[in-house]
Every structure is written in C-alpha cells, then in structure tokens.
Scaffold this motif. Sequence first.
Motif, mmCIF file in Angstrom:
data_model
loop_
_atom_site.group_PDB
_atom_site.id
_atom_site.type_symbol
_atom_site.label_atom_id
_atom_site.label_comp_id
_atom_site.label_asym_id
_atom_site.label_seq_id
_atom_site.Cartn_x
_atom_site.Cartn_y
_atom_site.Cartn_z
ATOM 1 N N ASP A 249 -3.972 -3.881 0.010
ATOM 2 C CA ASP A 249 -3.369 -4.255 -1.275
ATOM 3 C C ASP A 249 -3.511 -3.145 -2.308
ATOM 4 O O ASP A 249 -2.574 -2.877 -3.082
ATOM 5 N N ALA A 250 -4.670 -2.498 -2.323
ATOM 6 C CA ALA A 250 -4.883 -1.397 -3.271
ATOM 7 C C ALA A 250 -3.950 -0.221 -2.955
ATOM 8 O O ALA A 250 -3.389 0.399 -3.872
ATOM 9 N N LEU A 251 -3.785 0.081 -1.677
ATOM 10 C CA LEU A 251 -2.879 1.159 -1.274
ATOM 11 C C LEU A 251 -1.430 0.810 -1.624
ATOM 12 O O LEU A 251 -0.677 1.648 -2.134
ATOM 13 N N LYS A 252 -1.064 -0.424 -1.359
ATOM 14 C CA LYS A 252 0.301 -0.875 -1.653
ATOM 15 C C LYS A 252 0.598 -0.747 -3.137
ATOM 16 O O LYS A 252 1.683 -0.284 -3.534
ATOM 17 N N SER A 253 -0.368 -1.138 -3.952
ATOM 18 C CA SER A 253 -0.196 -1.052 -5.395
ATOM 19 C C SER A 253 -0.060 0.400 -5.849
ATOM 20 O O SER A 253 0.784 0.724 -6.695
ATOM 21 N N HIS A 254 -0.864 1.278 -5.263
ATOM 22 C CA HIS A 254 -0.826 2.689 -5.659
ATOM 23 C C HIS A 254 0.514 3.338 -5.307
ATOM 24 O O HIS A 254 1.067 4.105 -6.112
ATOM 25 N N PHE A 255 1.030 3.045 -4.112
ATOM 26 C CA PHE A 255 2.250 3.717 -3.654
ATOM 27 C C PHE A 255 3.537 2.993 -4.067
ATOM 28 O O PHE A 255 4.632 3.462 -3.771
ATOM 29 N N ALA A 256 3.403 1.846 -4.752
ATOM 30 C CA ALA A 256 4.579 1.115 -5.217
ATOM 31 C C ALA A 256 5.400 1.996 -6.152
ATOM 32 O O ALA A 256 4.865 2.670 -7.040
ATOM 33 N N GLY A 257 6.711 2.009 -5.942
ATOM 34 C CA GLY A 257 7.591 2.814 -6.780
ATOM 35 C C GLY A 257 7.716 4.256 -6.344
ATOM 36 O O GLY A 257 8.487 5.023 -6.936
ATOM 37 N N THR A 258 6.967 4.669 -5.322
ATOM 38 C CA THR A 258 7.080 6.030 -4.784
ATOM 39 C C THR A 258 7.947 6.010 -3.526
ATOM 40 O O THR A 258 8.310 4.947 -3.022
ATOM 41 N N GLU A 259 8.255 7.174 -3.019
ATOM 42 C CA GLU A 259 9.050 7.253 -1.795
ATOM 43 C C GLU A 259 8.300 6.694 -0.592
ATOM 44 O O GLU A 259 8.893 6.366 0.433
ATOM 45 N N TRP A 260 6.970 6.570 -0.720
ATOM 46 C CA TRP A 260 6.167 6.054 0.377
ATOM 47 C C TRP A 260 5.985 4.535 0.296
ATOM 48 O O TRP A 260 5.401 3.939 1.203
#
Length: 266
Positions: A249-260
């Motif tokens: 969940d923390a990773l998903k939140s960090h990469f949200a809105g990026t190309e990844w």
Amino acid sequence: MHFNKLSTFAKKNIQGTLHFLLPPPQRFAVITRGRTGSNLLMSLLASHPEIRECGEVVGEWQLRERAVKQAILEMGPAAYMEHSFRRRGLESFLGVKMLYRNFERKYAERWGVKELPKVLDYLQAHRDIKIIHMKRRNRLRSLVSGKIAAHTKQFKLVDKKQPVKDIQLELSIKECAWIFERVEQFERKYEEIFRDHQYSEVYYEDLVAHRERECNRLLEYLGARRRPLKTRLLKQNKRSLPEVVRNYDALKSHFAGTEWGVYFED
C-alpha cells in the motif's frame, strides 16, 4: 532395418549425410531479462519436434561448469556461440536464450571470461538469426518473482507436489524505482541493437492469457509448422502482490500518478 537398430557409427554416417543434404536450420535467439517467463517460452518451443532449444548457453549455471567455461576460453566467444548453434539431429530450428546481463562487461569479469560480450557482436553480425525479444509488462511482478525464486532456490517448478514457500517481502521505494528504470533502459537498448534483424516481441502476460495465439504467431514468425505446444512448467507464485509485499500500500501510494503506477493496479 529400423533406424534405432543401426550401430552408432552407421547412425552418425546417415545423419552426417542428411545434414549435408538438408538446408541449414533457421537460428533464433530469445533476448530477455530474468523472471519474464522465458523458461516457459523456451519449454513450449522445445515441445515442437522440429525445434531444439540450446538453452542459456553462457548463463550462470553453464559457466559454473568447468568444461563450458574452458571451452569458451579456448574457442573464443564467437566460435563458442557458433558451436552452440550446431545441429545434433534433424531439427530445422535452433534457438538460444540470452539474458541482458550475459552481454555486460561486469558479468564477464565476474566469471573470468573477459571476452564474453563478443557473443553480442556475433549475434549482431549474423542477421539471419531471428530475434525474439521477451518482455514482461508488470515490472513489479517480475521483481517479486525474482525475489521469491532467490529465496526458495526454485527457478523452475515442474512438480505439483513441490512446495513453494508462502514468503512475504518488503521492498524499498529506491529499489523499485531503480529496477523499473533499469529494465526500461535495457529494453530500449536491445531494441536498438537488433533493429536491423528480423525481430519479434512477446509479452509474458500475452503468452499466459492467449497461449495458443501467441505460440502460433511465433511459429509463423520462425517459419515452423503450426502445432499445439506443451510445457511441464507450473506457475510458482499464484498469490496477489498485496499478499506477498508487506508494504504494498505504501509503494502504491508513492508511485500513484507516475508512469510506474500501472504496476499497482492488481
């Protein structure tokens, strides 16, 4: 007399004559990185009676064999690659698998075969070798798969009874970002390197979801007859990413809105 009842000497003479009369086999190379499903692809192709897959000819398992390493040192990388493509029977198609890292200078130095990157020169120079570039769209899944395989020491699964440990992982943002970017760089690099070859791409996700279609497409590309392809390999991890990655969940939140961010849409 049945062929199998002939002496070894007679068989070799007959095969030698046939090799001389037959057209040269179509050669191909699967270019990829680890944990993209390349073992699945190679096992499927190997089930075709006209295809022989020669494996990851300069991979880590091969270089651990003293005889293989010595042969490369004595013959030279280009000659060794040519030797790997030799016809052993009456097969019409011969394929090798090469990981991106197999071409890198650091890999060669690690294994004490400094001239190893010349296998790439060999493949580039022989444009008759067809290229299959295998990729995996979800680079997070590929990263997780590699971590699980390294932990369990199971890189292939062929036995349904063979246990796969239900391990959990924690991944850093830095590691994920580095892998995502590094893979993209490698994919673009080898697309460019083999731009003048006959070239085809296959994605792991497509091979799993539409196996017959993708297998038929690749057989047509190689010039082989269509037929059902089979494999004994089994999927090693059937759990979702949130079940495996503790800090998903923390990773998903960090990469949200990026190309990844697309990698977190399970």
